[in-house]
Scaffold this motif. Structure first.
Motif, PDB file in Angstrom:
ATOM      1  N   ASN C  57     -11.083 -38.408  35.707  1.00 33.74           N
ATOM      2  CA  ASN C  57     -10.655 -37.874  36.715  1.00 33.74           C
ATOM      3  C   ASN C  57      -9.528 -38.939  37.277  1.00 33.74           C
ATOM      4  O   ASN C  57      -9.904 -40.231  37.491  1.00 33.74           O
ATOM      5  N   ASP C  58      -8.337 -38.718  37.745  1.00 31.46           N
ATOM      6  CA  ASP C  58      -7.325 -39.518  38.239  1.00 31.46           C
ATOM      7  C   ASP C  58      -7.790 -39.653  39.907  1.00 31.46           C
ATOM      8  O   ASP C  58      -8.156 -38.559  40.377  1.00 31.46           O
ATOM      9  N   HIS C  59      -7.900 -40.767  40.396  1.00 26.40           N
ATOM     10  CA  HIS C  59      -8.199 -41.112  41.656  1.00 26.40           C
ATOM     11  C   HIS C  59      -7.352 -41.202  42.624  1.00 26.40           C
ATOM     12  O   HIS C  59      -6.995 -42.383  43.115  1.00 26.40           O
ATOM     13  N   ALA C  60      -6.307 -40.296  42.766  1.00 23.69           N
ATOM     14  CA  ALA C  60      -5.178 -40.502  43.574  1.00 23.69           C
ATOM     15  C   ALA C  60      -4.378 -41.669  43.318  1.00 23.69           C
ATOM     16  O   ALA C  60      -4.114 -42.619  44.086  1.00 23.69           O
ATOM     17  N   THR C  61      -3.938 -41.654  41.754  1.00 24.19           N
ATOM     18  CA  THR C  61      -3.041 -42.840  41.193  1.00 24.19           C
ATOM     19  C   THR C  61      -1.878 -42.412  40.553  1.00 24.19           C
ATOM     20  O   THR C  61      -0.946 -42.488  41.007  1.00 24.19           O
ATOM     21  N   ALA C  62      -2.334 -41.444  39.591  1.00 23.06           N
ATOM     22  CA  ALA C  62      -1.004 -40.932  38.701  1.00 23.06           C
ATOM     23  C   ALA C  62      -0.496 -39.826  39.492  1.00 23.06           C
ATOM     24  O   ALA C  62       0.686 -39.423  39.552  1.00 23.06           O
ATOM     25  N   PHE C  63      -1.381 -38.931  40.218  1.00 16.98           N
ATOM     26  CA  PHE C  63      -1.170 -37.702  40.863  1.00 16.98           C
ATOM     27  C   PHE C  63      -1.293 -37.906  42.455  1.00 16.98           C
ATOM     28  O   PHE C  63      -2.560 -38.685  42.714  1.00 16.98           O
ATOM     29  N   ASP C  64      -0.408 -37.606  43.073  1.00 15.38           N
ATOM     30  CA  ASP C  64      -0.719 -37.782  44.762  1.00 15.38           C
ATOM     31  C   ASP C  64      -0.993 -36.312  45.205  1.00 15.38           C
ATOM     32  O   ASP C  64      -1.220 -35.240  44.396  1.00 15.38           O
ATOM     33  N   MET C  65      -0.702 -36.122  46.577  1.00 13.78           N
ATOM     34  CA  MET C  65      -1.026 -34.706  47.044  1.00 13.78           C
ATOM     35  C   MET C  65       0.058 -33.679  46.753  1.00 13.78           C
ATOM     36  O   MET C  65       0.079 -32.465  47.010  1.00 13.78           O
ATOM     37  N   LYS C  66       1.125 -33.893  46.114  1.00 12.32           N
ATOM     38  CA  LYS C  66       2.198 -33.332  45.664  1.00 12.32           C
ATOM     39  C   LYS C  66       1.840 -32.399  44.627  1.00 12.32           C
ATOM     40  O   LYS C  66       2.312 -31.365  44.548  1.00 12.32           O
ATOM     41  N   ILE C  67       1.273 -32.830  43.632  1.00 10.70           N
ATOM     42  CA  ILE C  67       0.796 -32.244  42.584  1.00 10.70           C
ATOM     43  C   ILE C  67      -0.559 -32.444  41.812  1.00 10.70           C
ATOM     44  O   ILE C  67      -0.770 -33.582  41.880  1.00 10.70           O
ATOM     45  N   ILE C  68      -1.410 -31.421  41.657  1.00  8.75           N
ATOM     46  CA  ILE C  68      -2.789 -31.642  41.415  1.00  8.75           C
ATOM     47  C   ILE C  68      -2.985 -30.768  39.938  1.00  8.75           C
ATOM     48  O   ILE C  68      -3.320 -29.682  40.458  1.00  8.75           O
ATOM     49  N   PRO C  69      -2.866 -31.351  38.931  1.00 11.02           N
ATOM     50  CA  PRO C  69      -3.396 -30.446  37.738  1.00 11.02           C
ATOM     51  C   PRO C  69      -4.691 -30.269  37.437  1.00 11.02           C
ATOM     52  O   PRO C  69      -5.519 -31.448  37.716  1.00 11.02           O
ATOM     53  N   THR C  70      -5.326 -29.092  37.174  1.00 12.18           N
ATOM     54  CA  THR C  70      -6.547 -29.089  36.892  1.00 12.18           C
ATOM     55  C   THR C  70      -7.009 -29.735  35.500  1.00 12.18           C
ATOM     56  O   THR C  70      -7.962 -30.441  35.533  1.00 12.18           O
ATOM     57  N   PHE C  71      -6.089 -29.605  34.496  1.00 14.19           N
ATOM     58  CA  PHE C  71      -6.471 -30.021  33.320  1.00 14.19           C
ATOM     59  C   PHE C  71      -5.072 -30.766  32.872  1.00 14.19           C
ATOM     60  O   PHE C  71      -4.237 -30.020  32.741  1.00 14.19           O
ATOM     61  N   ALA C  72      -4.929 -32.185  32.615  1.00 16.65           N
ATOM     62  CA  ALA C  72      -3.773 -32.623  32.290  1.00 16.65           C
ATOM     63  C   ALA C  72      -4.153 -33.568  31.280  1.00 16.65           C
ATOM     64  O   ALA C  72      -4.974 -34.501  30.954  1.00 16.65           O
ATOM     65  N   ILE C  73      -3.227 -33.424  30.244  1.00 20.36           N
ATOM     66  CA  ILE C  73      -3.609 -34.037  28.770  1.00 20.36           C
ATOM     67  C   ILE C  73      -2.528 -34.933  28.652  1.00 20.36           C
ATOM     68  O   ILE C  73      -0.983 -34.535  28.677  1.00 20.36           O
ATOM     69  N   GLY C  74      -2.832 -36.322  28.284  1.00 21.04           N
ATOM     70  CA  GLY C  74      -1.628 -37.017  27.824  1.00 21.04           C
ATOM     71  C   GLY C  74      -1.173 -37.144  26.492  1.00 21.04           C
ATOM     72  O   GLY C  74      -1.940 -37.129  25.477  1.00 21.04           O
ATOM     73  N   CYS C  75       0.147 -36.953  26.389  1.00 18.38           N
ATOM     74  CA  CYS C  75       0.870 -36.655  24.967  1.00 18.38           C
ATOM     75  C   CYS C  75       1.756 -37.717  24.842  1.00 18.38           C
ATOM     76  O   CYS C  75       2.572 -37.944  23.842  1.00 18.38           O
ATOM     77  N   GLY C  76       1.470 -39.026  25.709  1.00 17.95           N
ATOM     78  CA  GLY C  76       2.574 -40.176  25.769  1.00 17.95           C
ATOM     79  C   GLY C  76       2.297 -40.891  24.432  1.00 17.95           C
ATOM     80  O   GLY C  76       1.170 -40.954  24.011  1.00 17.95           O
ATOM     81  N   GLU C  77       3.014 -41.893  24.432  1.00 18.48           N
ATOM     82  CA  GLU C  77       2.862 -42.909  23.338  1.00 18.48           C
ATOM     83  C   GLU C  77       2.061 -44.052  23.760  1.00 18.48           C
ATOM     84  O   GLU C  77       1.376 -44.802  23.090  1.00 18.48           O
ATOM     85  N   GLU C  78       2.186 -44.237  25.158  1.00 18.62           N
ATOM     86  CA  GLU C  78       1.212 -45.328  25.722  1.00 18.62           C
ATOM     87  C   GLU C  78       1.178 -45.092  27.203  1.00 18.62           C
ATOM     88  O   GLU C  78       1.817 -44.385  27.949  1.00 18.62           O
ATOM     89  N   TYR C  79      -0.096 -45.924  27.700  1.00 17.65           N
ATOM     90  CA  TYR C  79      -0.417 -45.936  29.358  1.00 17.65           C
ATOM     91  C   TYR C  79      -0.481 -47.243  29.794  1.00 17.65           C
ATOM     92  O   TYR C  79      -1.470 -47.715  29.123  1.00 17.65           O
ATOM     93  N   ARG C  80       0.049 -47.648  30.801  1.00 21.24           N
ATOM     94  CA  ARG C  80      -0.230 -48.951  31.473  1.00 21.24           C
ATOM     95  C   ARG C  80      -1.454 -48.692  32.215  1.00 21.24           C
ATOM     96  O   ARG C  80      -1.648 -47.626  33.076  1.00 21.24           O
ATOM     97  N   PRO C  81      -2.472 -49.719  32.414  1.00 26.13           N
ATOM     98  CA  PRO C  81      -3.236 -49.871  33.460  1.00 26.13           C
ATOM     99  C   PRO C  81      -2.819 -49.776  34.801  1.00 26.13           C
ATOM    100  O   PRO C  81      -1.748 -50.579  34.965  1.00 26.13           O
ATOM    101  N   ALA C  82      -2.944 -48.781  35.958  1.00 25.23           N
ATOM    102  CA  ALA C  82      -2.579 -48.693  37.042  1.00 25.23           C
ATOM    103  C   ALA C  82      -2.936 -49.958  37.981  1.00 25.23           C
ATOM    104  O   ALA C  82      -3.882 -50.452  37.976  1.00 25.23           O
ATOM    105  N   ASP C  83      -1.678 -49.970  38.994  1.00 26.47           N
ATOM    106  CA  ASP C  83      -2.065 -50.965  40.072  1.00 26.47           C
ATOM    107  C   ASP C  83      -2.720 -50.117  41.072  1.00 26.47           C
ATOM    108  O   ASP C  83      -1.877 -49.195  41.837  1.00 26.47           O
TER     109      ASP C  83
END
Ligand SMILES: [Fe+3]
Ligand SMILES: [Fe+3]
Lengths: 140, 288, 288, 140
Positions: C57-83
């Protein structure tokens, strides 16, 4: 282009915006999205090439943007709802932009629409021998 | 208790918004389009819905390529009309119905629908054009709105069967809400159109009219239509019709069609519109 | 064809990332925590998965209060570790598996799961800490990753039954992918913890151990646990355990537990970890 | 606070972050989210009150932020994953921030955790007469 071997690959003159196209067109479409902001539209109009060079798009995509070649832009992963942000910033109507992808002039396209649009007859399958098959056998 | 009394289907063509916003909706050349909504404008004044659950698709406005929700439900307090590249439409801000929206969202997730919750977004022509066509030019929208955005931009859209099931689940959720509210569900989008490629301009009148015929009683059959068949028969954007199935699922099995309007062309698109009222809402709860 | 061979469950506690990143994971006082992953580190080198579907689960990192997906699947080429507020973790960029991810996404949507498609996002400790615990400190992650982010921050999270069903649907999708790939599914989060209120610090060892016992064969019963019961028994954040059910659903009915580790406390949290391998994957496809 | 008459309202010392709390805490949480960016953290530290005044938060929320009153912040719609962005920017560990909401000092809280954490016994129901009921009867 990337719609090969898919259940929709035999629909003529049609590119379905599926995962393969999303991958190819990601930055092209995000560039188009940026034109939703007036300041970006201004910067783009000032120097189109320089603005495009800020985006990790392919050379072919950039050239197609500069040429407003919508057929090419669709083939390179552009989605029509993103591309209309480009044509709108040129002051073009959606219909005018869309017509450039067909074999008709804008005027003839409008005339076809006024007469009820393009008939589905003969436009369902690329292979005309298939066109008699009931398409209702298609699965979800 | 809250109750869904009626629903409607309508195209949400951006040109209609432009015409209205330029003050030209009464021009003679547009009469064949706008006259078909005269009945609707009178009808909605009698119906006075408290809340409209407005099913539409976002057209690369609130959502871009980074995130594409299949079903996004608006739980926010209000939604501004979006600037889609030519300035925001000069229509009122859309008031949300957050209490009901959260109730429905909680119920839907517990019923097994994987909703994306949206608390803040702008709404594009997909949502505001239907409001304008039904309510006309007003100072304030006369009801609250729960936006329900369905992905129809990226393949695959949710299936017809999933959309029909979502409609039924929405009905179940609304009927458990303790406040007395008159709720409508609107399905928007379509009808046949294709905005890209050599085949652009496709219109399948026969398909569209059959769809409107079947939606009343044979909607379970319509729900089996695959996206590929929609695209083949009614154009790439013709697959927006699954959103009408959400509306249909939210109504009783028995409905009365009290109005219908079909016109070609509006810009690139076949315009379709119809209104259903539940017949004897309390008694006949079939179709499950 | 692609095949899911094994799965694992593990907590994804941020403190573990801090310890590793400070180079202190071999310190004696942390041994009771890290020793439980020695087996795992050897095991994963033998298994050599091509792709890990990493449920977190994302801990208020990629998603904030604006949008909260129940199931989000990553189809991207790569993902950076978050600050996450103290600088990004000094771990490698996560390589996606976009072809497989899109295949799974298309299949899931057609199977009636309302996925939110994500093409670009940063990934937080929920995803990177499990990678570190299993693969250790590496120059490059030795496999591709498909992030599957589940909402467990805003109530309600998806039900256990829905999560189990999603796991089964993922298995069906993976098995239809034509490339020969060794795929693992990891469920992360939990075990019991509560990070707020007077009741903060709740740990229910008995509940956690029973959960790990039942997950092997009685997972259908676990799937019936409501979020309220998770909260009551194992703390507000204990309800992250539904994510282990996605992993469980993606495996065969018959699995062998080949490793288990449980330790209290890590910071505020009970740490749990186990590994399952499918037994005779080809033959016994039960549990549907 | 807003957890009344819900199936979880009888869980002691616990606020479930449901739709009602999301609505109350929206701007408070978005403020916390802004602290993910270093430039915003700097601006906040420079003049906390001025930074807060840029957000449409209630006076009570702003005061609770200034006082780092996490119990109050939770009651006013804050979510712990957002609030830790505030405590992290103060250099506080999650455990230290969390402990301030309990009846224990940070040291006693850590000691409790080292000893296996807070027992669920007696902490399942606000009404202790209910605590014998099997909670497994709860429905989804
Ligand atoms: Fe549309
Ligand atoms: Fe977590």
């Amino acid at each position: 282009m990337n719609n090969n071997n898919k259940p929709y690959s035999n629909i003529p003159g049609t590119t379905v915006f599926d995962g393969d196209m999303v991958r190819v067109g990601f930055h092209l479409n995000q560039f188009c999205m940026s034109l939703m902001q007036a300041s970006n539209r201004d910067a783009f109009k000032q120097d189109e090439r320089a603005y495009l060079d800020q985006w990790p798009m392919t050379q072919a995509q950039k050239n197609a943007v500069l040429a407003r070649d919508f057929t090419q832009l669709i083939a390179l992963g552009g989605n029509i709802y993103y591309l209309v942000k480009l044509s709108s910033s040129d002051g073009l109507s959606v219909a005018a932009a869309v017509s450039t992808m067909t074999d008709l002039s804008p005027e003839d396209y409008m005339e076809m629409m006024r007469n009820g649009g393009r008939s589905p007859a003969g436009n369902r399958f690329t292979d005309h021998r298939e066109s008699d098959k009931k398409s209702s056998k298609e699965q979800q | 208790m809250a109750k869904i009394i009626a629903g409607l289907g309508t195209s949400h063509i951006p040109l209609l918004g432009h015409i209205i916003d330029k003050g030209e909706s009464r021009a003679e050349n547009w009469a064949p389009i706008f006259d078909g909504f005269q009945f609707t404008k009178r009808w909605i004044k009698e119906q006075k819905p408290d809340v409209v659950i407005l099913v539409y698709n976002d057209h690369a406005t609130a959502f871009d390529m980074k995130i594409i929700p299949t079903f996004a439900i608006g739980c926010g307090e209000e939604y501004r009309p979006a600037d889609e590249g030519y300035g925001a439409r000069p229509v009122p801000t859309v008031k949300g119905a957050p209490k009901l929206a959260w109730h429905i969202t909680e119920s839907l997730i517990k019923q097994g629908f994987d909703m994306t919750i949206v608390n803040e977004m702008d709404v594009d022509h997909g949502l505001t054009v239907p409001l304008s066509m039904v309510f006309g030019e007003v100072e304030e929208w006369p009801c609250q709105v729960i936006p329900l955005a369905v992905n129809t931009v990226v393949y695959p859209a949710p299936t017809g069967e999933r959309c029909l099931a979502l409609g039924k689940a929405i009905r179940a959720a609304v009927e458990q809400f303790p406040e007395d509210l008159n709720v409508q569900v609107w399905g928007t989008g379509g009808m046949s159109h294709q905005l890209l490629g050599e085949r652009a301009g496709l219109i399948n009148r026969e398909w569209d009219l059959a769809f409107m015929d079947d939606l009343q009683s044979h909607y379970e059959a319509l729900a089996k239509i695959s996206q590929v068949e929609y695209i083949r028969e009614s154009g790439t954007e013709g697959s927006e019709m699954v959103m009408w199935l959400i509306m249909r699922g939210a109504l009783n099995h028995e409905v009365r069609e009290i109005h219908r309007h079909y016109y070609v062309p509006v810009s690139n698109t076949a315009l379709g519109h119809l209104i259903y009222e539940n017949t004897d809402a309390a008694a006949c709860e079939g179709g499950e």
